[in-house]
Design an enzyme around this catalytic site. Structure first.
Site, short mmCIF file in Angstrom:
data_model
loop_
_atom_site.label_atom_id
_atom_site.label_comp_id
_atom_site.label_asym_id
_atom_site.label_seq_id
_atom_site.Cartn_x
_atom_site.Cartn_y
_atom_site.Cartn_z
N ASP A 1 24.32 76.94 126.27
CA ASP A 1 23.27 76.23 126.88
C ASP A 1 22.17 77.24 127.69
OD1 ASP A 1 21.77 74.23 128.01
OD2 ASP A 1 23.79 72.95 127.79
N ASP B 1 17.65 74.47 127.32
CA ASP B 1 17.43 73.10 128.36
C ASP B 1 15.96 72.81 128.66
OD1 ASP B 1 18.96 71.47 130.19
OD2 ASP B 1 17.65 72.49 131.85
N GLU C 1 15.57 71.15 123.95
CA GLU C 1 15.68 69.81 124.53
C GLU C 1 14.13 69.54 124.96
OE1 GLU C 1 17.74 67.30 128.20
OE2 GLU C 1 16.80 69.45 128.56
N HIS D 1 25.63 64.56 127.15
CA HIS D 1 26.12 64.44 128.56
C HIS D 1 25.51 63.94 129.60
CE1 HIS D 1 23.48 67.77 128.55
NE2 HIS D 1 23.51 67.88 129.66
N ASP D 2 23.97 63.52 129.27
CA ASP D 2 23.01 63.06 130.32
C ASP D 2 22.97 61.35 129.80
OD1 ASP D 2 22.21 65.28 131.29
OD2 ASP D 2 20.92 65.60 129.84
C1 GLC Z 1 18.79 68.65 131.24
C2 GLC Z 1 20.16 68.69 131.02
C3 GLC Z 1 20.62 68.12 132.45
C4 GLC Z 1 20.18 68.77 133.68
C5 GLC Z 1 18.67 68.92 133.47
C6 GLC Z 1 18.10 70.08 134.58
O1 GLC Z 1 18.17 67.76 130.99
O2 GLC Z 1 20.68 68.12 129.78
O3 GLC Z 1 22.04 67.96 132.42
O4 GLC Z 1 20.47 68.00 134.85
O5 GLC Z 1 18.17 69.57 132.27
O6 GLC Z 1 18.63 71.41 133.97
#
Ligand code: GLC
Length: 540
Positions: free
Chosen positions: A95, A190, A242, A316-317
């Site tokens: 990640d 991310d 993402e 995980h979110d």
């Molecule tokens: C992304 C991650 C999340 C995190 C955010 C800030 O959305 O998946 O878990 O809190 O980025 O890094």
């Protein structure tokens, strides 16, 4: 390299398996479970961040990009994981959190101490804008004892990096290459579509600044540059970005192979169809029309324009999809399989989030003290301020908290579900004696259904590479699509409701064979009846 026949499994390391008894999962735990993952058939493991971190946002606040936190076993253990996983033909995806660093990172600390070079690594302004951070509160905080403010789109301990500074980009290339040289072969970037901020940042009517930092053209340039200088040199590497509040047009651009940006993108539109008024902290039934329309428009556009989607229901979110899209009380197993088939047979790369393959559901905590996520705790306080009662607020948190998916993996019916011998950092869901790996492997049928879906993707180019076209788009209960590859066609039908329904099957498919079905003894008919949450895929 083609990645199109691969399936990726996401592990939240803190919650997978703890081998030391400190209540926090570790890399040795992942190594121990490689045979299980190999039995499932996955090709790559995406690990959420395991770098040194104050853990204000569970590792997404990185204080050193070039180390593995001793909490997880340190660098030596990662090297062992990479090596051991290879023996099972499994690669590791890291990640990469390159939009921001922890305020404890050396760069931010040097900036605070007055070093001008490092001050230019961050986004500092004399006047803050009115933007709201994604975790609540203003997105700007006072920069030490100075009169300036630094931007943090997330928590105030996550300072956004200034990608306009070439030195920052060079540092990050070094980071990415460091991990590639270690043998990491997957990179999950991310919130990568917010790295390119406008030079002038202003107040705006939505108080969010999204238009000034989301999917800016310069982000495509940054990705091309990063690819050229790092992962683009390795043709066996898979990258996934993402994308926050993105568009199809941009995701096509991010993923068209000839543009050399990314292999694929995650977008979240389909996981907002149960938000009332587009607000996360609300409770509403999912809007099936909207869900279908999103799947069809993304599926078809990406297919026609040669882009590539990452396909997923959980991460995980997100709260567990089973609780959001299925009558989980009555149809947990059938519904889990239907959700799985609806993406594993589609065009794009499927991601499985740990526990999904055994039908894990939300933990149903009943006190705010059981939650640990910063986003949930902030939301709890903010929702109380709007005048809601504590019970109402807790109900919302229960449905929406990110902790729903972060609870420890349920391995067996032993104390703490076999996850740890010590008290877990986040409570195990009460349902662990009903839902766990041991039980699933002996009496369940979800795991083997996933195995079969993965096997099909590996063996059938139709599933890995076929085109996507929506089917019977107006049907009120069925999400259907057709995959086509050379002479072959696959019709995939998914009943998203607990009532049976029927749908007309085109004649040529009536002669076909049933490839996937979560019911038995289905007989094909012109007017095909679909049972509650039935998934049926017909091959011709
Ligand atoms: C992304 C991650 C999340 C995190 C955010 C800030 O959305 O998946 O878990 O809190 O980025 O890094």
């Amino acid at each position: 390299m083609t990645f199109k026949n691969k399936v990726i499994y996401q592990i939240y390391p803190k919650s997978f398996l703890d081998t030391t008894g400190n209540g926090i999962g570790d890399l040795a735990g992942i190594i121990q479970k490689l045979p299980y993952l190999s039995q499932l058939g996955v090709d790559m493991l995406w690990l959420n961040p395991i770098y040194p971190s104050p853990q204000k946002d569970n590792g997404y606040d990185i204080s050193n990009y070039l180390e593995v936190d001793s909490l997880f076993g340190g660098m030596g253990e990662l090297e062992r994981l990479i090596k051991e996983a290879k023996k099972h033909q499994i690669d590791i995806m890291f990640d990469m959190v390159l939009n921001h660093v922890s305020t404890e990172h050396e760069w931010f600390q040097k900036a605070l101490a007055g070093d001008k070079k490092y001050q230019d690594y961050f986004i500092l302004r004399d006047e803050p804008t009115d933007w709201v951070s994604k975790f609540g509160g203003n997105a700007w905080s006072k920069f030490g004892e100075t009169d300036q403010y630094y931007l943090h789109l997330f928590d105030k301990t996550q300072a956004d990096l200034n990608w306009r500074n070439e030195e920052v980009r060079e540092e990050l290339v070094t980071v990415v290459n460091f991990w590639l040289e270690k043998g990491i072969r997957g990179l999950r970037f991310d919130v990568i579509n917010v790295i390119g901020k406008d030079e002038v940042l202003q107040n705006n009517e939505h108080n969010d600044g999204k238009a000034e930092y989301t999917d800016k053209p310069i982000t495509h340039d940054y990705l091309k540059e990063l690819s050229r200088n790092s992962f683009g040199k390795y043709d066996d590497t898979i990258t996934v970005g993402e994308m926050s509040s993105t568009t199809i047009e941009n995701c096509v651009l991010y993923t068209q192979p000839e543009r050399n940006e990314l292999s694929m993108t995650f977008n979240f539109h389909h996981l907002k169809v149960d938000y009332a008024n587009k607000e996360k902290w609300t409770i509403a039934d999912f809007d099936f029309e909207e869900l279908k329309e999103l799947f069809h428009s993304w599926g078809e556009t990406m297919s026609e324009q040669n882009g590539w989607n990452a396909l997923f229901w959980n991460n995980h979110d997100q709260p567990r999809a089973l609780n959001r899209f299925v009558d989980v009380k009555h149809f947990r197993e059938t519904g889990a399989k239907m959700l799985a088939a609806s993406i594993h047979l589609s065009r794009g790369t499927p991601f499985i989030y740990m526990g999904e393959e055994i039908g894990m559901v939300n933990p149903e905590f009943d006190s705010i003290d059981q939650y640990v996520d910063v986003e949930s705790l902030n939301a709890f306080n903010e929702l109380l301020e709007t005048g809601k009662t504590e019970a109402e607020v807790l109900n919302i948190i229960k449905e929406k908290s990110r902790d729903n998916s972060r609870t420890p993996m349920q391995w067996n019916g032993d104390c703490y579900s076999g996850f740890s011998t010590g008290t877990p950092w986040l409570q195990v869901a009460d349902n662990y004696s009903e839902i766990n790996v041991e039980k699933e492997l002996t009496e369940g049928s979800i795991f083997s259904f996933y195995q079969e879906l993965i096997r099909l993707r590996k063996t059938m180019p139709l599933i890995a590479e076929g085109t996507y076209k929506g089917f019977e788009k107006k049907h009120s209960q069925v999400y259907g699509f057709i995959r086509t590859y050379q002479e072959q066609e696959l019709l995939c039908l998914n009943n998203f409701y607990s009532e049976p329904t029927s749908i007309m099957i085109p004649d040529d498919f009536l002669e076909g064979t049933i490839l996937v079905d979560n019911y038995s003894n289905t007989v094909l008919a012109k007017e095909q009846v679909l049972q509650p949450y039935q998934t049926l895929a017909i091959l011709v």
